[in-house]
Design an enzyme around this catalytic site. Structure first.
Site, PDB file in Angstrom:
ATOM      1  N   LYS A  13       0.835  -1.200   0.000  1.00  0.00           N
ATOM      2  CA  LYS A  13       0.000   0.000   0.000  1.00  0.00           C
ATOM      3  C   LYS A  13       0.878   1.261   0.000  1.00  0.00           C
ATOM      4  O   LYS A  13       2.088   1.181   0.236  1.00  0.00           O
ATOM      5  CB  LYS A  13      -0.921  -0.028   1.231  1.00  0.00           C
ATOM      6  CG  LYS A  13      -1.913  -1.212   1.221  1.00  0.00           C
ATOM      7  CD  LYS A  13      -2.844  -1.166   2.427  1.00  0.00           C
ATOM      8  CE  LYS A  13      -3.833  -2.321   2.415  1.00  0.00           C
ATOM      9  NZ  LYS A  13      -4.792  -2.246   3.536  1.00  0.00           N
ATOM     10  N   TYR A  53     -12.343  -2.890  -3.376  1.00  0.00           N
ATOM     11  CA  TYR A  53     -12.924  -2.915  -2.023  1.00  0.00           C
ATOM     12  C   TYR A  53     -14.447  -2.873  -2.065  1.00  0.00           C
ATOM     13  O   TYR A  53     -15.066  -2.229  -1.213  1.00  0.00           O
ATOM     14  CB  TYR A  53     -12.386  -1.739  -1.210  1.00  0.00           C
ATOM     15  CG  TYR A  53     -11.017  -1.946  -0.584  1.00  0.00           C
ATOM     16  CD1 TYR A  53     -10.709  -3.110   0.135  1.00  0.00           C
ATOM     17  CD2 TYR A  53     -10.036  -0.954  -0.653  1.00  0.00           C
ATOM     18  CE1 TYR A  53      -9.463  -3.292   0.728  1.00  0.00           C
ATOM     19  CE2 TYR A  53      -8.786  -1.123  -0.060  1.00  0.00           C
ATOM     20  CZ  TYR A  53      -8.512  -2.297   0.636  1.00  0.00           C
ATOM     21  OH  TYR A  53      -7.279  -2.461   1.238  1.00  0.00           O
ATOM     22  N   THR A  95      -5.303  -7.114  10.811  1.00  0.00           N
ATOM     23  CA  THR A  95      -5.595  -5.843  10.130  1.00  0.00           C
ATOM     24  C   THR A  95      -5.053  -4.645  10.895  1.00  0.00           C
ATOM     25  O   THR A  95      -4.435  -3.754  10.308  1.00  0.00           O
ATOM     26  CB  THR A  95      -7.130  -5.672   9.974  1.00  0.00           C
ATOM     27  OG1 THR A  95      -7.642  -6.808   9.273  1.00  0.00           O
ATOM     28  CG2 THR A  95      -7.470  -4.395   9.227  1.00  0.00           C
ATOM     29  N   ARG A 106       2.805  -6.482   9.415  1.00  0.00           N
ATOM     30  CA  ARG A 106       2.101  -5.377  10.069  1.00  0.00           C
ATOM     31  C   ARG A 106       2.578  -5.200  11.506  1.00  0.00           C
ATOM     32  O   ARG A 106       2.667  -4.070  12.011  1.00  0.00           O
ATOM     33  CB  ARG A 106       0.595  -5.628  10.023  1.00  0.00           C
ATOM     34  CG  ARG A 106       0.016  -5.470   8.605  1.00  0.00           C
ATOM     35  CD  ARG A 106      -1.346  -6.093   8.492  1.00  0.00           C
ATOM     36  NE  ARG A 106      -2.032  -5.742   7.232  1.00  0.00           N
ATOM     37  CZ  ARG A 106      -3.168  -6.292   6.837  1.00  0.00           C
ATOM     38  NH1 ARG A 106      -3.755  -7.219   7.587  1.00  0.00           N
ATOM     39  NH2 ARG A 106      -3.726  -5.937   5.702  1.00  0.00           N
ATOM     40  N   ASN A 120      -1.751  -0.021   7.028  1.00  0.00           N
ATOM     41  CA  ASN A 120      -1.225  -1.321   7.464  1.00  0.00           C
ATOM     42  C   ASN A 120      -0.351  -2.020   6.427  1.00  0.00           C
ATOM     43  O   ASN A 120      -0.252  -3.240   6.398  1.00  0.00           O
ATOM     44  CB  ASN A 120      -2.363  -2.218   7.961  1.00  0.00           C
ATOM     45  CG  ASN A 120      -3.464  -2.367   6.924  1.00  0.00           C
ATOM     46  OD1 ASN A 120      -3.295  -1.967   5.774  1.00  0.00           O
ATOM     47  ND2 ASN A 120      -4.583  -2.955   7.316  1.00  0.00           N
ATOM     48  N   HIS A 123      -1.843  -5.440   1.588  1.00  0.00           N
ATOM     49  CA  HIS A 123      -3.122  -6.133   1.400  1.00  0.00           C
ATOM     50  C   HIS A 123      -2.811  -7.544   0.952  1.00  0.00           C
ATOM     51  O   HIS A 123      -1.884  -7.760   0.183  1.00  0.00           O
ATOM     52  CB  HIS A 123      -3.944  -5.448   0.299  1.00  0.00           C
ATOM     53  CG  HIS A 123      -5.030  -6.330  -0.257  1.00  0.00           C
ATOM     54  ND1 HIS A 123      -6.237  -6.496   0.367  1.00  0.00           N
ATOM     55  CD2 HIS A 123      -5.069  -7.133  -1.358  1.00  0.00           C
ATOM     56  CE1 HIS A 123      -6.978  -7.355  -0.326  1.00  0.00           C
ATOM     57  NE2 HIS A 123      -6.280  -7.751  -1.380  1.00  0.00           N
TER      58      HIS A 123
HETATM   59  N1  LIG Z   1     -10.922   3.131   9.985  1.00  0.00           N
HETATM   60  C1  LIG Z   1     -11.176   1.853   9.769  1.00  0.00           C
HETATM   61  N2  LIG Z   1     -10.606   1.251   8.715  1.00  0.00           N
HETATM   62  C2  LIG Z   1     -10.859  -0.053   8.535  1.00  0.00           C
HETATM   63  C3  LIG Z   1     -11.697  -0.784   9.401  1.00  0.00           C
HETATM   64  N3  LIG Z   1     -11.784  -2.046   8.966  1.00  0.00           N
HETATM   65  C4  LIG Z   1     -11.018  -2.092   7.870  1.00  0.00           C
HETATM   66  N4  LIG Z   1     -10.449  -0.896   7.602  1.00  0.00           N
HETATM   67  C5  LIG Z   1      -9.562  -0.559   6.478  1.00  0.00           C
HETATM   68  O1  LIG Z   1     -10.042  -1.238   5.329  1.00  0.00           O
HETATM   69  C6  LIG Z   1      -9.059  -2.181   4.862  1.00  0.00           C
HETATM   70  C7  LIG Z   1      -9.787  -3.413   4.386  1.00  0.00           C
HETATM   71  O2  LIG Z   1     -10.426  -4.032   5.482  1.00  0.00           O
HETATM   72  P1  LIG Z   1     -10.506  -5.615   5.614  1.00  0.00           P
HETATM   73  O3  LIG Z   1     -10.615  -6.216   4.253  1.00  0.00           O
HETATM   74  O4  LIG Z   1     -11.547  -5.912   6.619  1.00  0.00           O
HETATM   75  O5  LIG Z   1      -9.093  -5.945   6.288  1.00  0.00           O
HETATM   76  P2  LIG Z   1      -7.886  -6.799   5.736  1.00  0.00           P
HETATM   77  O6  LIG Z   1      -8.410  -7.901   4.856  1.00  0.00           O
HETATM   78  O7  LIG Z   1      -6.993  -7.166   6.851  1.00  0.00           O
HETATM   79  O8  LIG Z   1      -7.130  -5.713   4.891  1.00  0.00           O
HETATM   80  P3  LIG Z   1      -6.887  -5.724   3.322  1.00  0.00           P
HETATM   81  O9  LIG Z   1      -5.824  -6.761   3.136  1.00  0.00           O
HETATM   82  O10 LIG Z   1      -6.446  -4.328   2.976  1.00  0.00           O
HETATM   83  O11 LIG Z   1      -8.178  -6.109   2.617  1.00  0.00           O
HETATM   84  C8  LIG Z   1      -8.162  -2.439   6.059  1.00  0.00           C
HETATM   85  O12 LIG Z   1      -6.870  -2.851   5.675  1.00  0.00           O
HETATM   86  C9  LIG Z   1      -8.150  -1.086   6.721  1.00  0.00           C
HETATM   87  O13 LIG Z   1      -7.222  -0.219   6.072  1.00  0.00           O
HETATM   88  C10 LIG Z   1     -12.297  -0.096  10.501  1.00  0.00           C
HETATM   89  O14 LIG Z   1     -13.049  -0.645  11.293  1.00  0.00           O
HETATM   90  N5  LIG Z   1     -11.981   1.220  10.635  1.00  0.00           N
HETATM   91 MG   LIG Z   2      -9.548  -7.572   3.121  1.00  0.00          MG
END
Ligand SMILES: Nc1nc2c(ncn2[C@@H]2O[C@H](COP(=O)(O)OP(=O)(O)OP(=O)(O)O)[C@@H](O)[C@H]2O)c(=O)[nH]1
Ligand SMILES: [Mg+2]
Length: 141
Positions: A13, A53, A95, A106, A120, A123
């Protein structure tokens, strides 16, 4: 869960690229024994991020997430190996980088910065179905 060779999408990212962690992420993928089979630098626009997303479009943090993902170049990586989808999620860690365990990408390099969007570093696709869909988005010809 199958043990066949599969592919996943990894994104370094904008925070990871800015902090010069691209090589570190690629090194961890390779040292684990996975193979990089595609690599490109991309400036994502909103349309691309809305596809990537799509599950988060209605979430309150979606706007901030897109602003963050548009804040600089992203390195998109296609990675292959047996159970690599699960394996890379394990390398990445949780995450939220404050909670992510040391030893994960991370956990070792991330923390909360007080921003709305969680920065973070990486992805990783969360299932082989997501991986196929996401690889089609980021590596479409
Ligand atoms: N502010 C905020 N951001 C969030 C939250 N949940 C997810 N995000 C953001 O949205 C991204 C995608 O969320 P997820 O798909 O649930 O998490 P993930 O699979 O660990 O992350 P990715 O690998 O980026 O998809 C995360 O990496 C965060 O940057 C939340 O509750 N609050
Ligand atoms: Mg995700």
């Amino acid at each position: 869960m199958t043990n066949a060779v599969e592919a996943t999408l990894v994104l370094v990212k904008p925070d990871g690229v800015r902090r010069n962690l691209t090589g570190e992420v690629l090194a961890r993928i390779e040292r684990k024994g996975y193979t990089v089979t595609g690599l490109k630098m991309v400036n994502a626009d909103r349309a691309l991020l809305e596809k990537h997303y799509e599950e988060h479009i209605e979430k309150p943090f979606f706007g901030a997430l897109c602003d963050f993902m548009e804040s600089g170049p992203i390195v998109a990586v296609r990675v292959e190996g047996n159970r690599v989808v699960e394996g890379f999620r394990s390398l990445a860690g949780e995450t939220n980088p404050t909670a992510a365990r040391p030893g994960t990408i991370r956990g070792d390099f991330g923390r909360d910065w007080g921003t709305v969007a969680i920065e973070n570093i990486v992805h990783g696709s969360d299932s082989s179905l997501s991986a196929e869909r996401e690889l089609g988005i980021w590596f479409a010809e």
